[in-house]
Design a protein around this motif. Sequence first.
Motif, PDB file in Angstrom:
ATOM      1  N   SER A  53      -5.784  33.732   7.299  1.00  0.00           N
ATOM      2  CA  SER A  53      -7.193  34.002   7.513  1.00  0.00           C
ATOM      3  C   SER A  53      -7.658  33.024   8.582  1.00  0.00           C
ATOM      4  O   SER A  53      -7.245  31.875   8.599  1.00  0.00           O
ATOM      5  CB  SER A  53      -7.976  33.779   6.227  1.00  0.00           C
ATOM      6  OG  SER A  53      -7.447  34.592   5.207  1.00  0.00           O
ATOM      7  N   LYS A  62      -6.645  43.894   7.834  1.00  0.00           N
ATOM      8  CA  LYS A  62      -5.271  44.083   7.376  1.00  0.00           C
ATOM      9  C   LYS A  62      -4.251  43.897   8.484  1.00  0.00           C
ATOM     10  O   LYS A  62      -4.486  44.248   9.635  1.00  0.00           O
ATOM     11  CB  LYS A  62      -5.111  45.498   6.819  1.00  0.00           C
ATOM     12  CG  LYS A  62      -6.015  45.780   5.650  1.00  0.00           C
ATOM     13  CD  LYS A  62      -5.980  47.234   5.234  1.00  0.00           C
ATOM     14  CE  LYS A  62      -6.949  47.467   4.094  1.00  0.00           C
ATOM     15  NZ  LYS A  62      -6.986  48.847   3.673  1.00  0.00           N
ATOM     16  N   GLY A  96      -6.251  36.088   0.477  1.00  0.00           N
ATOM     17  CA  GLY A  96      -6.509  37.525   0.396  1.00  0.00           C
ATOM     18  C   GLY A  96      -5.530  38.206  -0.541  1.00  0.00           C
ATOM     19  O   GLY A  96      -5.266  37.719  -1.646  1.00  0.00           O
ATOM     20  N   SER A  97      -4.947  39.310  -0.081  1.00  0.00           N
ATOM     21  CA  SER A  97      -4.051  40.107  -0.926  1.00  0.00           C
ATOM     22  C   SER A  97      -2.763  40.454  -0.193  1.00  0.00           C
ATOM     23  O   SER A  97      -2.733  40.514   1.035  1.00  0.00           O
ATOM     24  CB  SER A  97      -4.729  41.414  -1.334  1.00  0.00           C
ATOM     25  OG  SER A  97      -5.899  41.168  -2.065  1.00  0.00           O
ATOM     26  N   ILE A  99      -0.079  43.611  -0.501  1.00  0.00           N
ATOM     27  CA  ILE A  99       0.202  44.910  -1.119  1.00  0.00           C
ATOM     28  C   ILE A  99       1.492  45.439  -0.507  1.00  0.00           C
ATOM     29  O   ILE A  99       1.664  45.396   0.716  1.00  0.00           O
ATOM     30  CB  ILE A  99      -0.950  45.910  -0.904  1.00  0.00           C
ATOM     31  CG1 ILE A  99      -2.257  45.312  -1.438  1.00  0.00           C
ATOM     32  CG2 ILE A  99      -0.656  47.237  -1.592  1.00  0.00           C
ATOM     33  CD1 ILE A  99      -3.486  46.131  -1.143  1.00  0.00           C
ATOM     34  N   ASN A 114       0.714  44.762  -5.978  1.00  0.00           N
ATOM     35  CA  ASN A 114      -0.598  44.381  -5.462  1.00  0.00           C
ATOM     36  C   ASN A 114      -0.936  43.006  -6.034  1.00  0.00           C
ATOM     37  O   ASN A 114      -1.195  42.871  -7.226  1.00  0.00           O
ATOM     38  CB  ASN A 114      -1.651  45.418  -5.874  1.00  0.00           C
ATOM     39  CG  ASN A 114      -2.993  45.181  -5.223  1.00  0.00           C
ATOM     40  OD1 ASN A 114      -3.278  44.100  -4.715  1.00  0.00           O
ATOM     41  ND2 ASN A 114      -3.840  46.194  -5.248  1.00  0.00           N
ATOM     42  N   THR A 116      -3.351  39.480  -5.549  1.00  0.00           N
ATOM     43  CA  THR A 116      -4.551  38.935  -4.916  1.00  0.00           C
ATOM     44  C   THR A 116      -4.769  37.520  -5.408  1.00  0.00           C
ATOM     45  O   THR A 116      -4.561  37.220  -6.580  1.00  0.00           O
ATOM     46  CB  THR A 116      -5.787  39.796  -5.252  1.00  0.00           C
ATOM     47  OG1 THR A 116      -5.573  41.115  -4.756  1.00  0.00           O
ATOM     48  CG2 THR A 116      -7.054  39.227  -4.606  1.00  0.00           C
ATOM     49  N   GLY A 117      -5.165  36.654  -4.491  1.00  0.00           N
ATOM     50  CA  GLY A 117      -5.524  35.290  -4.855  1.00  0.00           C
ATOM     51  C   GLY A 117      -4.356  34.325  -4.808  1.00  0.00           C
ATOM     52  O   GLY A 117      -3.218  34.687  -4.514  1.00  0.00           O
ATOM     53  N   GLN A 119      -1.345  32.200  -5.523  1.00  0.00           N
ATOM     54  CA  GLN A 119      -0.162  32.382  -6.376  1.00  0.00           C
ATOM     55  C   GLN A 119       0.641  31.087  -6.524  1.00  0.00           C
ATOM     56  O   GLN A 119       1.706  31.078  -7.125  1.00  0.00           O
ATOM     57  CB  GLN A 119       0.737  33.480  -5.792  1.00  0.00           C
ATOM     58  CG  GLN A 119       0.040  34.824  -5.614  1.00  0.00           C
ATOM     59  CD  GLN A 119      -0.355  35.463  -6.927  1.00  0.00           C
ATOM     60  OE1 GLN A 119       0.442  35.543  -7.846  1.00  0.00           O
ATOM     61  NE2 GLN A 119      -1.588  35.930  -7.018  1.00  0.00           N
ATOM     62  N   ILE A 145      -3.822  41.196   3.538  1.00  0.00           N
ATOM     63  CA  ILE A 145      -5.263  41.351   3.731  1.00  0.00           C
ATOM     64  C   ILE A 145      -5.881  39.958   3.829  1.00  0.00           C
ATOM     65  O   ILE A 145      -5.672  39.111   2.946  1.00  0.00           O
ATOM     66  CB  ILE A 145      -5.904  42.155   2.586  1.00  0.00           C
ATOM     67  CG1 ILE A 145      -5.237  43.535   2.495  1.00  0.00           C
ATOM     68  CG2 ILE A 145      -7.409  42.282   2.790  1.00  0.00           C
ATOM     69  CD1 ILE A 145      -5.706  44.382   1.343  1.00  0.00           C
ATOM     70  N   GLY A 147      -8.185  36.766   3.709  1.00  0.00           N
ATOM     71  CA  GLY A 147      -9.154  36.242   2.753  1.00  0.00           C
ATOM     72  C   GLY A 147     -10.307  35.568   3.479  1.00  0.00           C
ATOM     73  O   GLY A 147     -10.531  35.802   4.663  1.00  0.00           O
TER      74      GLY A 147
END
Length: 165
Positions: A53, A62, A96-97, A99, A114, A116-117, A119, A145, A147
């Motif tokens: 980001s 994305k 972000g994510s 996927i 999927n 998100t956040g 990890q 994606i 953040g």
Amino acid sequence: HCNFEYDLCGWKQDKNDNFDWNLRTSSTARLGTGPATDHTLQEPSGHYIFIKSSFFQLPGQKARISSPVLSRRNQNCKVCEGVIIFYYHMYGAHIGSLIVYQRTTLKHETILLNLTGNQGNFWQHKILILTGNGNEDFQVVFEGIAGKGPKDGIALDDLTFSREC
């Protein structure tokens, strides 16, 4: 198998996204962004692919990268479901994510994972089963994606398809 030490190994940046996954090393990264080492060599000079980001990406934008086309016509792939094995690093307060999709040649996409956040500040291992029926060829697509945090990023390394496909 792709460890990103030399190139993208046939993985291609998608054209229908907002920005790209970048090949990089931890030794060229700014402090606080991304993993301290790659997964393959466990060294700062080792390579991986990364999105972060930043002020150039708005939250929600994305980046997508696609595998080479895998053939369902392979007899083993019909009988035995193949898998993709990979390592990911998602660390930051406003991450972000990530996927992961399986996309057929007719552009039908099925979500395999999927996340998100945050990890954790370490490489994690995932094995995903590649499903489907019939003879339609497919690709695996990794979508990152953006953040909200400028130091937050997602890294991928050691992407491996099982021998079945």
